[in-house]
Design an enzyme around this catalytic site. Structure first.
Site: not given
Length: 578
Positions: A261, A478, A375, A120, A354
């Site tokens: 991902d 991302t 997304e 993160e 989710e």
């Protein structure tokens, strides 16, 4: 097993037929969709959230929109401010961009005793600072003489990234998931990291290495990528979590969603950014295995990584990035089909839960929330650039309507805790301003500078020659932080890239014995300088270097030559007597 899967496939087929369909006539409405008014609504969304963050939550990481206060979540570095910075410029707000740059320079300190997520911190902090650094000239910030190869935001990004390096000191080169920003890896730290937490560094770290000239960042990112590749299963899949000391897979579910991902995303984006065939061929190999084992009727399931048997017939909202990634490699038809599946789920709930059980067509227990993730909107933005299909604008419209209707509160926008009854949670993730709002705005703003097709650009003179910037082709990390790929060719200081120059210099020196000359630049800044510069002296090794390096540059990349303004821009050499 195969029989069961086939019957599952046909069941999914049948089930897909009873999915909710868009109300009749909605397709016809799209051409009349007022793009400009939606763009303005997205802008208003941004400011509603941003102003309340500044008012109620700064300098904490995130806004708590139900109680109108702030909390630290991923560290303690005013995260929402760093994450939202480049969005300000995309919305055209240069004055606030400039103000925030100076606030961050004063106020953010990474020398703190905080346990931070390596992943993160990289995507939000390092990515956000790098993107803002590369966009700062466009935003009217007074930049240093050496920009883009130096600058306060670049130094901050490098400082943050250095704090993450201790995590990579493992026998496998795969990093720990958590690092203490002051002390490094804690003694009792778990060695289990998710795949994405290992494979999502190449975009930021290679950019840092190219801008600063320090190869360590790109080297550790590549080593981690290769370690994952080496540990894939015999059928070509990777699992969800791995032990970074022993390289044993702890969670063996293979799929395209949470935990995996952005590893796939960064193989593609790293390949594009660095013009790297090896990264692309890794991705294409994975892509085959993913199609073979996890894809059913344009849905993707989770399977056991060694056997390929279905472990969870579940769609996760994080997987919705996949159609956008497919569009980046030109696989637009498959991308659209999968996108439309995901869009039906959105229409069923007014958001993406989710987890969504595909055979049952409903949410999964305890996973009914929608934290305003980007997304599906991200994929719509990419696909709209590729196809101009109005259905994609309709998803944008639906997203604006439902986020405003369900999640807007007096103090910002709140995470949706349960899409079935629209209960809210007291949290506004920083990615809402970094990604969700940005991709929505870019979907509705076809003329944004981010969509530049190369027809306009800036030329910047750096200490290493001239370079072109802001010509488009931005690669989003991302967390939706755009990186200008051209900038990677502005600051090349690495020795091995000097062989061309060393060879030229050798020729000049041999000329020099017979004829006195100086090199002049055709450009109007700087007089012709003498060539007696120690760093340009030809080295003994240049011959071997030239042979070893001759083929290392892709035809598509154009590294700027790293000599100090000695030759003309086009490479002509002027002797005294010309």
């Amino acid at each position: 097993g195969a029989v069961m899967l086939r019957s599952l496939g046909s069941f999914l087929c049948l089930w897909a037929l009873r999915l909710p369909v868009a109300p009749a006539g909605s397709g016809a409405a799209a051409p009349g969709l007022d793009v400009a008014s939606y763009r303005e609504r997205v802008r208003a969304m941004f400011y509603h959230a941003y102003e309340h963050y500044l008012e109620s939550a700064f300098p904490y990481d995130e806004l708590r929109p139900l109680t109108c206060d702030g909390q630290d979540t991923w560290g303690s570095f005013s995260l929402t401010l760093i994450d939202a910075l480049d969005t300000l410029l995309i919305l055209g707000n240069v004055s606030e961009f400039q103000r925030v740059v100076s606030v961050l320079q004063e106020g953010v300190d990474f020398d703190i005793d905080v346990n931070a997520s390596v992943f993160e911190t990289n995507i939000r902090v390092v990515g956000g600072l790098l993107s803002a650094h590369l966009l700062s000239k466009k935003a009217g910030v007074e930049v240093e003489a050496g920009w883009p190869c130096s600058g306060p935001l670049l130094r901050m990004a490098e400082e943050a990234a250095r704090k993450l390096l201790p995590a990579f000191q493992t026998p496998t080169g795969m990093p720990y998931g958590t690092v203490n920003l002051l002390h490094g890896v804690n003694p009792g730290e778990t060695p289990v990291t998710c795949t994405a937490g290992i494979g999502t560094f190449i975009v930021e770290f290679a950019t840092l290495s190219h801008l600063t000239g320090d190869p360590v960042f790109e080297d550790v990112a590549r080593k981690a990528l290769k370690a994952l590749w080496k540990n894939r299963s015999d059928i070509g899949l990777v699992g969800n979590h791995i032990d970074v000391i022993t390289a044993k897979w702890v969670a063996q579910d293979a799929g395209i969603g949470a935990g995996v991902d952005s590893y796939f995303e960064y193989l593609v984006k790293g390949a594009i950014l660095l013009q790297d065939k090896e990264l692309m061929s890794m991705f294409l190999e994975y892509n085959k295995a993913i199609k073979n084992y996890t894809k059913f009727d344009d849905w993707y399931l989770w399977v056991q990584m060694y056997k390929g048997t279905v472990s969870m017939p579940v769609f996760q909202s994080l997987e919705a990035y996949w159609p956008g990634l497919q569009s980046l490699i030109g696989d637009v038809d498959n991308a659209m089909r999968t996108f439309l599946n995901y869009y039906t789920v959105w229409k069923q709930f007014g958001g993406l839960p989710e987890f969504y059980n595909i055979p049952q067509g409903y949410t999964v227990d305890k996973r009914e929330g929608y934290p305003l993730r980007p997304e599906l909107i991200e994929s719509a933005m990419y696909l709209y650039r590729a196809t101009r299909d109005p259905t994609l604008l309709e998803l944008g419209r639906d997203a604006v309507e439902s986020i405003e209707k369900i999640s807007k509160v007096d103090c910002g926008f709140a995470t949706i805790k349960d899409l079935r009854d629209h209960r809210l949670d007291n949290r506004m993730e920083s990615f809402f301003l970094a990604e969700t709002v940005k991709y929505l705005y870019l979907l509705f703003d076809p003329d944004n500078f981010i969509h530049n097709d190369g027809s306009v650009f800036d030329v910047v003179t750096t200490p290493y020659g001239e370079c072109v910037l802001n010509a488009g082709g931005y690669v989003f990390n991302t967390e939706a932080h755009p990186i200008d790929p051209a900038a990677l060719h502005c600051c090349r200081k690495r020795k091995e890239e000097q062989w061309e120059v060393e060879d030229l210099m050798r020729e000049f020196y041999s000329l020099k014995k017979t004829k006195k000359f100086t090199l002049k630049r055709t450009s109007d800044h700087g007089e012709g300088e003498s060539t007696k510069d120690p760093e340009d002296a030809p080295s003994e090794k240049s011959e071997e270097k030239r042979n070893s390096k001759k083929n290392s540059h892709s035809l598509l990349s154009c590294p700027s030559q790293s000599f100090n303004s000695k030759l003309a821009v086009l490479g002509q050499v002027f002797l005294d007597n010309t």
